[in-house]
Design an enzyme around this catalytic site. Structure first.
Site, PDB file in Angstrom:
ATOM      1  N   LYS A   1      -0.216  63.405  42.050  1.00  0.00           N
ATOM      2  CA  LYS A   1      -0.313  63.484  40.436  1.00  0.00           C
ATOM      3  C   LYS A   1       0.355  64.689  39.781  1.00  0.00           C
ATOM      4  O   LYS A   1       1.050  64.471  38.825  1.00  0.00           O
ATOM      5  CB  LYS A   1      -1.904  63.419  39.797  1.00  0.00           C
ATOM      6  CG  LYS A   1      -2.565  62.117  40.160  1.00  0.00           C
ATOM      7  CD  LYS A   1      -1.941  60.968  39.696  1.00  0.00           C
ATOM      8  CE  LYS A   1      -2.616  59.703  39.937  1.00  0.00           C
ATOM      9  NZ  LYS A   1      -1.676  58.358  39.414  1.00  0.00           N
TER      10      LYS A   1
ATOM     11  N   TYR B   1      -4.409  62.974  46.437  1.00  0.00           N
ATOM     12  CA  TYR B   1      -4.427  62.775  45.073  1.00  0.00           C
ATOM     13  C   TYR B   1      -3.843  63.789  44.212  1.00  0.00           C
ATOM     14  O   TYR B   1      -2.975  63.494  43.055  1.00  0.00           O
ATOM     15  CB  TYR B   1      -5.841  62.323  44.721  1.00  0.00           C
ATOM     16  CG  TYR B   1      -5.848  61.678  43.039  1.00  0.00           C
ATOM     17  CD1 TYR B   1      -5.640  60.241  42.978  1.00  0.00           C
ATOM     18  CD2 TYR B   1      -6.424  62.392  42.204  1.00  0.00           C
ATOM     19  CE1 TYR B   1      -5.698  59.789  41.719  1.00  0.00           C
ATOM     20  CE2 TYR B   1      -6.487  61.756  40.694  1.00  0.00           C
ATOM     21  CZ  TYR B   1      -6.175  60.432  40.661  1.00  0.00           C
ATOM     22  OH  TYR B   1      -6.300  59.821  39.287  1.00  0.00           O
TER      23      TYR B   1
END
Length: 279
Positions: free
Chosen positions: A161, A157
């Site tokens: 990002k 994640y």
């Protein structure tokens, strides 16, 4: 961008959470809405809601990790409304664990596919045509505070990002001085959404790879608590709208993390160690 009425906005992950809130905000300005989401039931409810409020809306089930699906979304948008003026690449999932976890590469592919490649596919499918029509327009990409400050135990994640921030920065540099397109990146902290329950949409073949350990389940519950007490998605939507109208690049709805961002930059400039996101 100042004129919204009669223009068209495309929002991925638009049936719930931040995406739905931004769609609501843009719809209130008289924009046509294209709502893309992988959850058909949530999509149907969102479309019915917007139609009941008199908003012109197209709902399209879309898997943002599939380039063909994004291309189909672009084609359907063009057929229904023509030119696009706002693209909100927002669809995302949370998942994955520590980077050294040995058997989760398919989970990495899923998270990076949705959170990073979904943004890239969206930019490539819509961006050139947005520039070509010549009117003021905006692309907003959803990253996270985890795209500015490293987040242990959320390897895939965090990497995704960080990638969204980098893609947004480069796209802005490539377009801001020579085209009608303005780019923004949204980096929120905790917002009241269902991001902690992303595994509701996980591909069936990955279910066995996402059974959490006791420690991971403890962390997950802690994150759920933080999300439950987080910022309402409507407030984030207002910040997004303001950034579009003011042509601001970074959208940071949670100013309490500003000192950590500054400290990280100072660590980098000094050649120091890594500073984490103290949530």
């Amino acid at each position: 961008m100042r004129e919204f009425r009669g223009k068209t906005a495309v929002i991925t992950g638009g049936a719930s959470g931040i995406g739905h809130a931004v769609a609501t905000r843009l719809g209130s300005e008289g924009m046509n809405l294209v709502i893309a989401d992988i959850e058909q039931s949530a999509l149907d409810l969102a479309v019915a809601e917007f139609e009941a409020n008199g908003v012109s809306v197209l709902g399209q089930r879309t898997n943002v990790a599939d380039n063909d699906s994004i291309r189909a979304l672009a084609a359907a948008t063009n057929d229904r409304f023509g030119d696009v003026h706002v693209l909100f690449n927002n669809a995302g999932v949370a998942g994955g664990g520590p980077i050294l976890e040995p058997d989760d590469i398919e989970v990495w592919n899923w998270v990076l596919g949705v959170d990073l490649m979904g943004v890239i596919y969206g930019i490539k499918a819509f961006g050139p045509q947005m520039i070509a029509h010549g009117e003021p327009c905006a692309i907003v990409n959803t990253a996270s505070m985890a795209g500015l400050l490293p987040t242990p135990s959320l390897g895939s994640y965090t990497v995704a990002k960080y990638g969204v921030v980098a893609v947004s920065e480069v796209l802005s540099l490539e377009t801001r001085d020579t085209t009608n397109l303005r780019v923004s990146v949204l980096c929120p902290g905790f917002v009241r959404t269902r991001i902690a329950d992303s595994d509701r949409n996980i591909p069936e073949h990955l279910v066995s790879h996402t059974e959490p350990s006791e420690e991971q389940e403890f962390r997950r519950e802690a994150v759920r608590d933080l999300i439950a007490s987080g910022m309402p998605s409507s407030e984030v939507a207002q910040r997004v709208f303001e950034a579009i109208t003011e042509e601001r690049f970074y959208i940071l709805p949670h100013p309490q993390y500003g000192e950590q961002i500054v400290a990280r930059a100072q660590h980098i400039a000094a050649g120091g160690g890594v500073s984490t996101w103290a949530i």
